[in-house]
Design a protein around this motif. Structure first.
Motif, mmCIF file in Angstrom:
data_model
loop_
_atom_site.group_PDB
_atom_site.id
_atom_site.type_symbol
_atom_site.label_atom_id
_atom_site.label_comp_id
_atom_site.label_asym_id
_atom_site.label_seq_id
_atom_site.Cartn_x
_atom_site.Cartn_y
_atom_site.Cartn_z
ATOM 1 N N TYR A 1 0.860 -1.182 0.000
ATOM 2 C CA TYR A 1 0.000 0.000 0.000
ATOM 3 C C TYR A 1 0.893 1.228 0.000
ATOM 4 O O TYR A 1 1.741 1.380 0.889
ATOM 5 N N ALA B 1 -6.066 -4.346 4.504
ATOM 6 C CA ALA B 1 -5.620 -3.012 4.916
ATOM 7 C C ALA B 1 -6.094 -2.713 6.337
ATOM 8 O O ALA B 1 -5.330 -2.195 7.161
ATOM 9 N N VAL C 1 -9.097 2.829 -3.833
ATOM 10 C CA VAL C 1 -7.644 2.772 -4.076
ATOM 11 C C VAL C 1 -7.376 2.879 -5.583
ATOM 12 O O VAL C 1 -8.280 2.698 -6.399
#
Ligand SMILES: Cc1cc2nc3c(=O)[nH]c(=O)nc-3n(C[C@H](O)[C@H](O)[C@H](O)COP(=O)(O)OP(=O)(O)OC[C@H]3O[C@@H](n4cnc5c(N)ncnc54)[C@H](O)[C@@H]3O)c2cc1C
Ligand code: FES
Lengths: 106, 347
Positions: A6, A28, A51
């Motif tokens: 990430y 996440a 995202v």
């Protein structure tokens, strides 16, 4: 184990272990990645798990479904590589996946 | 039903339930079995809370006895189940004030001015009141209420103005169609040339574009321009680059999110934005004010619909003592009690 990276808007990044079958959003949350709010808990009903999928991975993750595309209307700064991370299931084929967290969730 | 009663005569009732989510709805049932009449208030224009607003079409699998039911399906069933008790619903208004009166009852007031006097109050406010999502654009707060609006309360605010409507659902389309005749100019902005709204509205919108009466722009807002609370332009990113759209009214429609809102102002003890209650009566620190469902907190709390249903049942027992002081409550089953069945209209 599948690895997912990430990347934050400031360029910092975290690579974490993910389990096949979970979603990129759940992974996440489990690792407390900043900027993934996921208010609705993965029901594709809030768009706060937005995202950007790295260009190299777009083919493997595929694009959004119709329902997800509709929900992306509620996200900010939507781009061609936009996905809702609760709608991406982790599979062995996604080992090494890179996603970027947007500057702002709505 | 959406209007405030406008007069200064408050509505007197046994119970006011704040929030028409699943837990508020089931509270009507549990109170009704004990002859407690209720008025229900919700900021949304229909019942169901999160189930109806956030996931009407999605399945729920953990309602006891119902292997699968959608958010809307559960709402419809609850409305049918509570029908015999004749609760009065007040939609599209938010309870802003709640205060205790000298005689021990409570006075409530909504943003539309409707007032209530109730013997008990049930806060079933869930995650808080649904509020429009604010686009994360720098400085937008300064324009709210003067140039930026999240709903249309008075058409006159838009008369002879240059209006930018943003969004791709029914709200954006409906207000585009409704405001076009009064606005000086109107632009509809959406991130893609595909609309979620009713096909009929989409057709009407496209006809206005063809006739040159409105402009349709595909892109996304990136910045606001203006000063002194007056908007002058909105910067929009399109596939051909950035452009400024001149406008002095902005109506962004990006759905709703839940904000605690006025619940925080009623003197109730909170724990991280949740109302603290006991687990015997689900009563707050103010006797006579109860809190059930997602809005409350106690050790072990689970934000589940079924937990809220349980809380409603126990709350009703305690509310009965306040509404009917000194009257003894017999424990009865709906299966076998003829008096309960009479109330349910099934005997
Ligand atoms: C996507 C999703 C999936 C879910 N799936 C499940 C599931 O499978 N099983 C399960 O048990 N739970 C599930 N939940 C959780 C469940 O929906 C909630 O627990 C439930 O809705 C809580 O009900 P409630 O009545 O307490 O509050 P809510 O449903 O939040 O309703 C509260 C209502 O009160 C109103 N309100 C608040 N303040 C005010 C005010 N001041 N004035 C007027 N009105 C006010 C709000 O507008 C709202 O309509 C899910 C939630 C989501 C978002
Ligand atoms: S978590 Fe709400 S849409 Fe993904």
């Amino acid at each position: 184990m599948v690895k997912i990276t990430y990347i934050q808007p400031d360029g910092s990044s975290q690579t974490v272990d993910a389990t096949a079958g979970m979603t990129v959003m759940e992974t996440a949350k489990k690792h407390m990645i900043d900027g993934i709010e996921a208010e609705c808990g993965g029901a594709c009903a809030c768009a706060t798990c937005h995202v950007y999928v790295d260009a190299a991975w777009r083919e493997k993750t595929g694009g959004p479904s119709d329902m997800e595309e509709d929900m992306l209307d509620f996200a900010f700064d939507v781009r061609p590589e936009s996905r809702l991370s609760c709608q991406i299931k982790v599979t062995d084929a996604l080992d090494g996946l890179i996603v970027r967290v947007p500057e702002k969730q709505f | 039903m959406a209007e405030g009663n406008g007069t200064s005569t408050p509505i007197e009732t046994d119970a006011v339930i704040i929030g028409a989510g699943p837990c508020g709805l089931f509270a009507v049932f549990e109170l009704g079995l004990l002859d407690i009449k209720a008025h229900v208030i919700d900021i949304l224009d229909r019942p169901g809370g999160q189930c109806a607003e956030l996931y009407p079409e999605k399945p729920i699998y953990d309602i006891p006895g119902l292997p699968v039911v959608t958010g809307q399906g559960l709402t419809d069933s609850l409305m049918a189940q509570i029908k015999p008790f004749g609760a009065t619903f007040h939609y599209s208004q938010r309870v802003d004030q709640l205060a205790k009166l000298e005689d021990g009852r409570f006075r409530l007031k909504t943003d539309l001015g409707t007032e209530f006097i109730a013997k008990v109050v049930v806060v079933a406010a869930g995650g808080g009141s649904f509020t429009p999502k604010r686009p994360p654009l720098a400085g937008i707060e300064a324009y709210e209420g003067t140039s930026v609006f999240y709903s249309v309360r008075r058409m006159d605010d838009f008369r002879d103005k240059d209006v930018l409507v943003v969004g791709g659902g029914d709200s954006a389309l409906d207000w585009t169609l409704n405001l076009q005749p009064v606005a000086r100019s109107l632009t509809l902005l959406h991130r893609r040339d595909d609309f979620r709204g009713a096909p009929h509205s989409v057709e009407q919108m496209r006809a206005l574009v063809r006739d040159g009466k409105i402009a349709l722009l595909i892109g996304q807002m990136t910045a606001l321009k203006g000063g002194n609370a007056n908007l002058s332009a909105i910067t929009v990113k399109t596939k051909d680059g950035e452009t400024d759209v001149a406008a002095n009214r902005l109506l962004p429609f990006f759905g709703l999110t839940m904000k605690l809102g006025p619940v925080a102002d009623w003197g109730l003890n909170l724990n991280e934005n949740l109302v603290l209650v006991d687990t015997e009566k689900f009563e707050t620190n103010t006797p006579g004010i109860f809190a059930i469902g997602d809005i409350n907190w106690y050790p072990g709390k689970l934000k589940l619909i079924l937990s809220g249903f349980h809380e409603a049942a126990l709350m009703a027992q305690a509310a009965h003592k306040i509404v009917y002081p000194g009257k003894k409550l017999l424990f009865q089953y709906t299966t076998s009690s003829s008096s309960l069945q009479k109330k349910l209209g099934v005997s």
